[in-house]
Write a protein that holds these residues in place. Structure first.
Motif, PDB file in Angstrom:
ATOM      1  N   MET A   1       0.742  -1.134  -0.060  1.00  0.00           N
ATOM      2  CA  MET A   1      -0.114   0.411  -0.172  1.00  0.00           C
ATOM      3  C   MET A   1       0.704   1.652   0.101  1.00  0.00           C
ATOM      4  SD  MET A   1      -3.279  -0.117   2.092  1.00  0.00           S
ATOM      5  CE  MET A   1      -2.368  -1.066   4.104  1.00  0.00           C
ATOM      6  N   VAL A   2       2.125   1.040   0.470  1.00  0.00           N
ATOM      7  CA  VAL A   2       3.370   2.559   0.520  1.00  0.00           C
ATOM      8  C   VAL A   2       2.999   2.538  -0.533  1.00  0.00           C
ATOM      9  CG1 VAL A   2       2.833   2.831   2.998  1.00  0.00           C
ATOM     10  CG2 VAL A   2       4.592   1.248   3.009  1.00  0.00           C
ATOM     11  N   ALA A   3       4.381   1.734  -1.115  1.00  0.00           N
ATOM     12  CA  ALA A   3       4.902   1.896  -2.517  1.00  0.00           C
ATOM     13  C   ALA A   3       4.926   3.123  -3.167  1.00  0.00           C
ATOM     14  CB  ALA A   3       4.700   0.584  -3.443  1.00  0.00           C
ATOM     15  N   GLY A   4       3.309   3.298  -3.507  1.00  0.00           N
ATOM     16  CA  GLY A   4       3.183   4.910  -4.824  1.00  0.00           C
ATOM     17  C   GLY A   4       3.359   5.791  -3.843  1.00  0.00           C
ATOM     18  N   ARG A   5       2.790   5.710  -2.687  1.00  0.00           N
ATOM     19  CA  ARG A   5       2.575   6.724  -1.319  1.00  0.00           C
ATOM     20  C   ARG A   5       4.130   8.135  -2.017  1.00  0.00           C
ATOM     21  NH1 ARG A   5       0.772   5.668   4.140  1.00  0.00           N
ATOM     22  NH2 ARG A   5      -0.986   4.184   3.507  1.00  0.00           N
ATOM     23  N   PRO A  32      -4.528   2.603   6.885  1.00  0.00           N
ATOM     24  CA  PRO A  32      -4.015   2.904   6.089  1.00  0.00           C
ATOM     25  C   PRO A  32      -5.184   3.135   5.152  1.00  0.00           C
ATOM     26  CG  PRO A  32      -3.650   0.892   6.818  1.00  0.00           C
ATOM     27  CD  PRO A  32      -4.560   1.428   7.598  1.00  0.00           C
ATOM     28  N   GLN A  33      -4.884   4.377   4.065  1.00  0.00           N
ATOM     29  CA  GLN A  33      -5.408   3.820   2.790  1.00  0.00           C
ATOM     30  C   GLN A  33      -5.241   3.283   2.013  1.00  0.00           C
ATOM     31  OE1 GLN A  33      -4.943   8.393   2.399  1.00  0.00           O
ATOM     32  NE2 GLN A  33      -3.956   7.563   0.388  1.00  0.00           N
ATOM     33  N   SER A  34      -5.725   2.975   1.103  1.00  0.00           N
ATOM     34  CA  SER A  34      -5.052   2.096  -0.075  1.00  0.00           C
ATOM     35  C   SER A  34      -4.783   2.927  -1.406  1.00  0.00           C
ATOM     36  CB  SER A  34      -6.461   0.871  -0.380  1.00  0.00           C
ATOM     37  OG  SER A  34      -7.263   1.708  -0.550  1.00  0.00           O
ATOM     38  N   ARG A  49      -3.748   8.832   4.750  1.00  0.00           N
ATOM     39  CA  ARG A  49      -4.254   8.410   6.137  1.00  0.00           C
ATOM     40  C   ARG A  49      -3.609   7.979   7.217  1.00  0.00           C
ATOM     41  NH1 ARG A  49      -8.977   9.710   8.064  1.00  0.00           N
ATOM     42  NH2 ARG A  49     -10.565   9.879   6.323  1.00  0.00           N
ATOM     43  N   LEU A  50      -2.906   7.560   8.679  1.00  0.00           N
ATOM     44  CA  LEU A  50      -2.385   6.480   8.902  1.00  0.00           C
ATOM     45  C   LEU A  50      -3.337   5.785   9.985  1.00  0.00           C
ATOM     46  CD1 LEU A  50       0.708   8.540  10.196  1.00  0.00           C
ATOM     47  CD2 LEU A  50       0.454   6.534   8.487  1.00  0.00           C
ATOM     48  N   THR A  51      -4.213   6.821  10.427  1.00  0.00           N
ATOM     49  CA  THR A  51      -4.624   5.911  12.310  1.00  0.00           C
ATOM     50  C   THR A  51      -6.128   6.787  12.261  1.00  0.00           C
ATOM     51  OG1 THR A  51      -3.860   7.391  13.831  1.00  0.00           O
ATOM     52  CG2 THR A  51      -3.092   4.923  13.220  1.00  0.00           C
ATOM     53  N   ALA A  52      -7.192   6.471  13.185  1.00  0.00           N
ATOM     54  CA  ALA A  52      -8.731   7.596  12.827  1.00  0.00           C
ATOM     55  C   ALA A  52      -8.695   6.715  14.628  1.00  0.00           C
ATOM     56  CB  ALA A  52      -9.777   6.678  12.484  1.00  0.00           C
ATOM     57  N   VAL A  67       0.096  11.724   6.813  1.00  0.00           N
ATOM     58  CA  VAL A  67       1.349  11.973   7.093  1.00  0.00           C
ATOM     59  C   VAL A  67       0.840  12.791   5.781  1.00  0.00           C
ATOM     60  CG1 VAL A  67       3.165  11.458   5.910  1.00  0.00           C
ATOM     61  CG2 VAL A  67       2.370  10.152   7.514  1.00  0.00           C
ATOM     62  N   GLU A  68       2.059  14.227   5.656  1.00  0.00           N
ATOM     63  CA  GLU A  68       2.400  14.676   4.523  1.00  0.00           C
ATOM     64  C   GLU A  68       2.690  14.544   3.409  1.00  0.00           C
ATOM     65  OE1 GLU A  68       4.576  18.635   5.295  1.00  0.00           O
ATOM     66  OE2 GLU A  68       2.489  19.353   5.238  1.00  0.00           O
ATOM     67  N   PRO A  69       2.236  14.271   2.013  1.00  0.00           N
ATOM     68  CA  PRO A  69       3.498  13.363   0.904  1.00  0.00           C
ATOM     69  C   PRO A  69       4.522  14.976   0.699  1.00  0.00           C
ATOM     70  CG  PRO A  69       1.161  14.218   0.317  1.00  0.00           C
ATOM     71  CD  PRO A  69       1.177  15.221   1.972  1.00  0.00           C
ATOM     72  N   GLU A  70       5.988  13.820  -0.034  1.00  0.00           N
ATOM     73  CA  GLU A  70       7.120  15.177   0.069  1.00  0.00           C
ATOM     74  C   GLU A  70       7.800  14.803   1.423  1.00  0.00           C
ATOM     75  OE1 GLU A  70       7.163  14.579  -3.320  1.00  0.00           O
ATOM     76  OE2 GLU A  70       5.262  15.150  -3.665  1.00  0.00           O
TER      77      GLU A  70
END
Length: 116
Positions: A1-5, A32-34, A49-52, A67-70
């Motif tokens: 899931m995190v590979a493309g982030r 975690p968002q897909s 998104r990480l948690t709620a 988590v902020e991109p970049e």
């Protein structure tokens, strides 16, 4: 899931290795968002998104961590979308949660504040 982030590689590795930990009275569940693009809409722009966490008194009030991109900075996102800086990265966040979770788990008072 995190590979493309679009977050630093070190943050990706930490999320893959550790995942999204839950912490008593702070984080109810990891969600975690897909999607490859940030999906949590905030005052800082879209975050991953990480948690709620649901407000225990009002389940309609939900906050999140994202988590902020970049940059990989972590923000606490209030129900209305206002983002508050939490930590400079995923590693610092995991360190904080580990310390906090250990203290809450070991403490009768913190673990059950409404108890006798």
């Amino acid at each position: 899931m995190v590979a493309g982030r679009r977050i630093p590689d070190s943050a990706k590795a930490q999320l893959v290795e550790v995942g999204g930990p839950t912490t008593p009275r702070l984080i109810e569940r990891a969600v975690p968002q897909s999607e490859a693009e940030p999906a949590l809409l905030t005052s800082r722009g879209p975050l991953y998104r990480l948690t709620a966490q649901a407000d225990l008194d009002d389940p309609a009030e939900r906050s999140s961590f994202g988590v902020e991109p970049e940059t990989g900075a972590v923000h606490h996102v209030m129900p209305g979308g206002e983002a508050w800086f939490a930590t400079p990265g995923v590693g610092a966040r995991l360190d904080v949660l580990h310390c906090y979770g250990g203290r809450v788990t070991a403490s009768e008072l913190l673990g059950e504040p409404d108890g006798p």
